[in-house]
Design a protein around this motif. Structure first.
Motif, short mmCIF file in Angstrom:
data_model
loop_
_atom_site.label_atom_id
_atom_site.label_comp_id
_atom_site.label_asym_id
_atom_site.label_seq_id
_atom_site.Cartn_x
_atom_site.Cartn_y
_atom_site.Cartn_z
N UNK B 196 27.25 8.54 -27.41
CA UNK B 196 26.76 7.85 -28.60
C UNK B 196 27.47 6.51 -28.75
N UNK B 197 26.68 5.49 -29.08
CA UNK B 197 27.22 4.13 -29.18
C UNK B 197 26.94 3.53 -30.56
N UNK B 368 20.20 7.76 -35.63
CA UNK B 368 20.23 7.18 -34.28
C UNK B 368 18.87 6.53 -34.03
N UNK B 369 18.87 5.35 -33.47
CA UNK B 369 17.60 4.67 -33.17
C UNK B 369 17.79 3.82 -31.92
N UNK B 693 33.26 2.38 -24.59
CA UNK B 693 32.76 2.68 -25.93
C UNK B 693 32.42 4.16 -26.09
N UNK B 694 32.76 4.68 -27.25
CA UNK B 694 32.40 6.06 -27.56
C UNK B 694 32.47 6.26 -29.06
N UNK B 712 37.17 1.99 -31.97
CA UNK B 712 35.97 1.92 -31.14
C UNK B 712 36.20 0.79 -30.16
N UNK B 713 36.22 1.13 -28.87
CA UNK B 713 36.67 0.17 -27.85
C UNK B 713 35.54 -0.77 -27.45
N UNK B 714 35.48 -1.91 -28.11
CA UNK B 714 34.52 -2.95 -27.75
C UNK B 714 34.99 -3.64 -26.47
#
Lengths: 157, 788
Positions: B196-197, B368-369, B693-694, B712-714
């Protein structure tokens, strides 16, 4: 509680009385209508709010306006010459397609100018390491890195 | 572009929009400050799942600077937010479509679910007052995992969705697939999670809503990718207002990546409230708010199998996926893991039989989209991880197993409902291999080995369906909207041209690319062309920008409008030149009588149209202003091969992307500089998904653990290499530009290439499987586990 402050912004003297909790970025955006400085996060991570304060790149969301009392602040609006000629770093970003949506761009350009002041001939590794505090979601950084090197060369002339 | 191409097509014209962005003169939504405006703050649920026993706003209403406080109870009569795509399940029934209230009604279903809107004189006062709202919650157990949500005994999120199921849907011939598997020499299998992002456009969502008593109308500035769609959904479906009374303006927008397509609760509540407070209301999301309210992306759990013969030829594919919808159905949520996913499972290959079953579940998470690629990255990840595994299992080289299965005859009808019009997959594979210096890989691997590092190489030969979309096809598949695009070309009396497009640019550079198309076609100076977008008060009804559609669909609408302008111009020129219309040629900005030197410049014809003193008024209306709506006849099919090389430090688990090469076929290219930039950005997001990212929720509490840029690791500049980017061209066969679209390719192809490289690097250590992101922690643990 309000505080009085006097500072120079983009070469012009500014005096104001603001709420003590006013952040520098909000002062610039809301009181001075300098909306080129952007807010992209609330943890000092994204760098969209980067401005120059007494020649150093700082994150304007991490400073109170009061902390800029007496300082010289330069924002993205203050970089081009009076006749509209772009600063070499601004011109380099355009030439190298170093921007897409433009939202991180003002902060990137201010950070890049600061970087070049400290590393006049930066290599790719240095540029990438130095831009660690500025997030861009559009460009994948490649053309920003190219632009900074290009801008550095132009600034050296 | 043909005869009138003035050399602008294919040129790296520098972007005209850059000047305003580089000087701080851009105008994003948060830069809009109507006089006397107020500020909004949304009180959000701190719980993942809870009943609301009572909301007491009395103290907040009495707080300094507060103008008004609204809760879900105040919004009765306002409908819920709609979903734009109906999926019909394998049981023949429509999907479960529970209500999505604008402000919570009786229950909250995810952390961040908006409960109340506070309107105050300043942002601080609005925020301070929100703290005084007393919400009495009865906390309920929560479920965040899409598979866990479907298990018996899972917390029930909506009355209207028993067992938390939205739908089970399938595509393909199951019997043919089963038969092929029964006789297969080998079956490759993967169990994969598509992580998921969180989209994280750097401009947070923002809105400014104003009401005018003078004519009972509303103006909404909003960070949106599609202002007309936003207006239609908000007026016709939610607020019951006439479209004529609402103007939606999406000014400069700081990135979208899908997350700004949707109609969100915030701007809807603000438009409604602006009339109640009779003052403009402004809101800009804080980043922490964006994390818990912008629609998220991906979040699939999949078991997939590929049946092969002894030579590695693909016989059939079977895919079973569970997809997370989040707490509510966002605007296009339902079609992402179905229509935009299962239809892409043929990839670039001749696999004759494919069957895919998708179950979508509700969970106590943010909806989610679509996020850059939307379904197609998930499909590519399944296909290319399977192909990689088959190559490993059968001892066939990764380029060779792909080549053995490539589609080479076009048009090609896949077993999953699409017909590819054109492509040349050998060309992009060869191009990628050459650019990646695959020949030198063995030496680089050996050199890494000397330094104690594990080197791996991974391929991803992706395809995407873009140019969304043929409306009749989409409609048959459940779309509740058309997917055409509109363009208007207004020639001004002095010959300058204003183009109004339904496409929206939020970084894509349409103002430049579209101007190139127009100037080339009309043979006029590009500086005389102005491109206008993002304002329902100015541009014709169009569907906006997503799905890599702007040039292929929006650009084509402009070309069709230009054709009409030229056709009318020929009539006017024929009159002025006293020649037959059939004898008039248009070339290089001039209408000429064929075979003569008698001509009229484009500007002269324009002037005659608006000053019709010498004009065929008996046969022709004055003016030169044409609109076209273009509905494509097929999707476009960009495709390519990405090759990634990673170097892994087995002591730390750190994965370094040593090389990344993309060779893509986007059809004809108008501005190669802009296209390359789009690829770079897509690759960074694809690599971000695979490496960094996760989105993580706590399984018990449903709290978002990765809720800031510290968690959140950008991808940052020093996480990425310089990419090697090349293109090959097979023009799209069904639009006049021959364009396919380029915006999503990087995000679609990259994750599989990177993860295949990681698996290749770790094969020798005995690591069989790793899910994204290949973070140091996970890689180190996998190496330790494999080594025992």
């Amino acid at each position: 509680m309000s505080v009085q402050l006097s500072l120079t912004v983009n070469g012009k003297p500014v005096s104001a009385t603001v709420d003590a909790r006013t952040l520098l970025v909000d002062f610039l955006r809301n009181e001075l209508a300098l909306t080129g400085t952007h807010v992209g996060c609330d943890t000092g991570q994204c760098g969209a709010c980067t401005v120059s304060l007494d020649g150093r790149a700082v994150k304007a969301c991490n400073l109170l306006a009061a902390q800029a009392n007496g300082a010289k602040v330069v924002t993205i609006e203050g970089l081009a010459a009076a006749d509209g000629t772009l600063h070499p770093m601004q011109a380099a970003f355009k030439e190298c397609h170093g921007l897409q949506c433009g939202f991180c761009t003002p902060g990137m350009v201010l950070s890049a100018i600061d970087l070049v002041a400290r590393h006049p001939q930066p290599d790719e590794k240095t540029i990438r390491a130095e831009l660690e505090g500025n997030l861009c979601r559009c460009t994948g950084y490649q053309n920003i890195v190219k632009a900074v090197a290009h801008g550095a060369a132009a600034m050296a002339k | 572009m043909g005869a009138n191409d003035t050399g602008l097509i294919g040129q790296a014209v520098r972007r005209r929009e850059d000047l305003r962005f580089l000087t701080g003169a851009g105008q994003y939504t948060d830069d809009v400050n109507p006089p006397h405006h107020t500020h909004a703050y949304f009180l959000r649920s701190p719980h993942a799942h809870a009943k609301i026993r009572k909301v007491d706003t009395a103290k907040a209403k009495a707080a300094p600077g507060v103008v008004a406080v609204f809760t879900g109870a105040d919004l009765e009569g306002v409908n819920g937010l709609p979903c734009g795509w109906l999926i019909t399940g394998t049981d023949g029934k429509p999907m479960n479509e529970p209500p999505h209230p604008v402000l919570a009604q009786g229950k909250v279903r995810h952390v961040g679910d908006p409960v109340a809107l506070v309107v105050a004189e300043s942002p601080h006062e609005a925020k301070d007052a929100a703290e005084l709202i007393d919400v009495d919650y009865e906390v309920l157990p929560a479920v965040v995992n899409c598979v866990a949500a479907l298990k018996p005994g899972a917390p029930q999120i909506h009355e209207q969705a028993p067992g938390n199921k939205c739908y089970t849907w399938a595509l393909g011939d199951k019997a043919a697939v089963d038969a092929a598997f029964a006789k297969a020499a080998h079956v490759a299998k993967v169990d994969i999670v598509n992580n998921r992002l969180i989209p994280n456009a750097i401009e947070p969502r923002a809105a400014v809503a104003s009401y005018s008593r003078a004519d009972d109308s509303y103006t909404l500035y909003v960070a949106s990718q599609n202002p007309h769609v936003e207006r239609l959904l908000m007026t016709a479906f939610v607020l019951g207002l006439p479209e004529t009374k609402v103007r939606v303006i999406a000014p400069d927008v700081g990135g979208g990546f899908g997350s700004k397509i949707y109609l969100y609760a915030e701007e809807t509540a603000m438009v409604w409230a602006s009339k109640r407070v009779n003052r403009p209301i402004k809101w800009a999301a804080e980043r922490g708010e964006a994390f818990v309210s912008d629609a998220h992306g991906r979040d699939h759990v999949t078991h997939a199998e590929l049946a092969c013969d002894g030579d590695g030829r693909f016989l059939a594919m079977r895919v079973v996926t569970t997809a997370n919808m989040g707490a509510y159905l966002s605007t296009f949520a339902s079609c992402i893991p179905t229509i935009l996913y299962a239809t892409l499972l043929a990839g670039q290959y001749t696999t004759p039989a494919i069957w895919c079953e998708v179950t979508a579940s509700f969970t106590n998470t943010v909806p989610v989209d679509a996020y850059r690629g939307a379904g197609r990255p998930e499909a590519t990840y399944v296909v290319e991880r399977l192909v990689h595994q088959a190559g490993v299992d059968l001892g066939i080289a990764q380029d060779e197993i792909r080549r053995r299965n490539f589609i080479r005859t076009f048009p090609y009808a896949t077993p999953v409902a699409l017909t590819y019009d054109t492509g040349n997959y050998d060309a992009t594979l060869d191009g990628a291999k050459a650019a990646a210096d695959v020949a030198g890989y063995a030496a680089r691997k050996a050199e890494s080995g000397k330094r104690g590092k594990l080197r791996g190489i991974g391929y991803s030969s992706y395809i995407e369906a873009c140019g969304l979309a043929p409306s009749n096809v989409a409609g048959a598949l459940g779309a509740r909207a058309g997917l055409f695009e509109a363009g208007e070309v207004r020639v001004n009396p002095t010959g300058g041209v204003t183009v109004f497009t339904g496409s929206h640019s939020h970084g894509q550079g349409h103002e430049t690319t579209f101007a190139q198309v127009v100037a080339a076609k009309l043979g006029i100076d590009i500086e005389t062309v102005e491109v206008v977008h993002g304002d329902t008060g100015r541009v014709p009804f169009g569907m906006g920008t997503y799905g890599s559609r702007s040039l292929a669909v929006g650009g084509t609408a402009i070309v069709k409008a230009l054709d009409k302008v030229i056709a009318k111009g020929k009539k006017i020129a024929a009159h002025l030149l006293e020649a037959a219309e059939a004898d008039i040629e248009f070339r290089d900005g001039k209408f000429t009588v064929a075979g003569t030197d008698r001509s009229k410049a484009f500007g002269e014809v324009a002037l005659a149209a608006y000053v019709p003193h010498n004009y065929p008024l008996d046969k022709l209306e004055p003016g030169l202003d044409e609109t076209a709506f273009y509905d494509p006849t097929n999707f476009t099919y960009p495709a390519g091969t990405h090759i990634c090389e990673v170097e892994i430090d087995p002591d730390t688990g750190v994965v370094e992307v040593a090389r990344f090469t993309a060779c893509d076929d986007f059809g004809n290219i108008i501005n190669p500089m802009i296209v390359e930039g789009q690829v770079h950005g897509g690759l960074a997001q694809g690599i971000g998904q695979a490496l960094l990212e996760n989105c993580v929720y706590d399984a018990e509490s449903g709290q978002l653990l990765s809720g800031s840029y510290m968690d959140y690791a950008m991808p940052r500049a020093d996480d990425l290499p310089s990419f090697q980017v090349e293109t090959r061209v097979t023009p799209c066969t069904h639009n006049p530009l021959g364009a396919k679209g380029c915006g999503e390719a990087g995000a679609i192809g990259a994750p599989a290439a990177l993860m295949n490289a990681v698996h290749d690097a770790l094969l020798g250590v005995g690591v069989k499987h790793l899910d994204m992101p290949a973070s140091p922690h996970r890689v180190w643990q996998a190496i330790r586990a494999a080594r025992g």
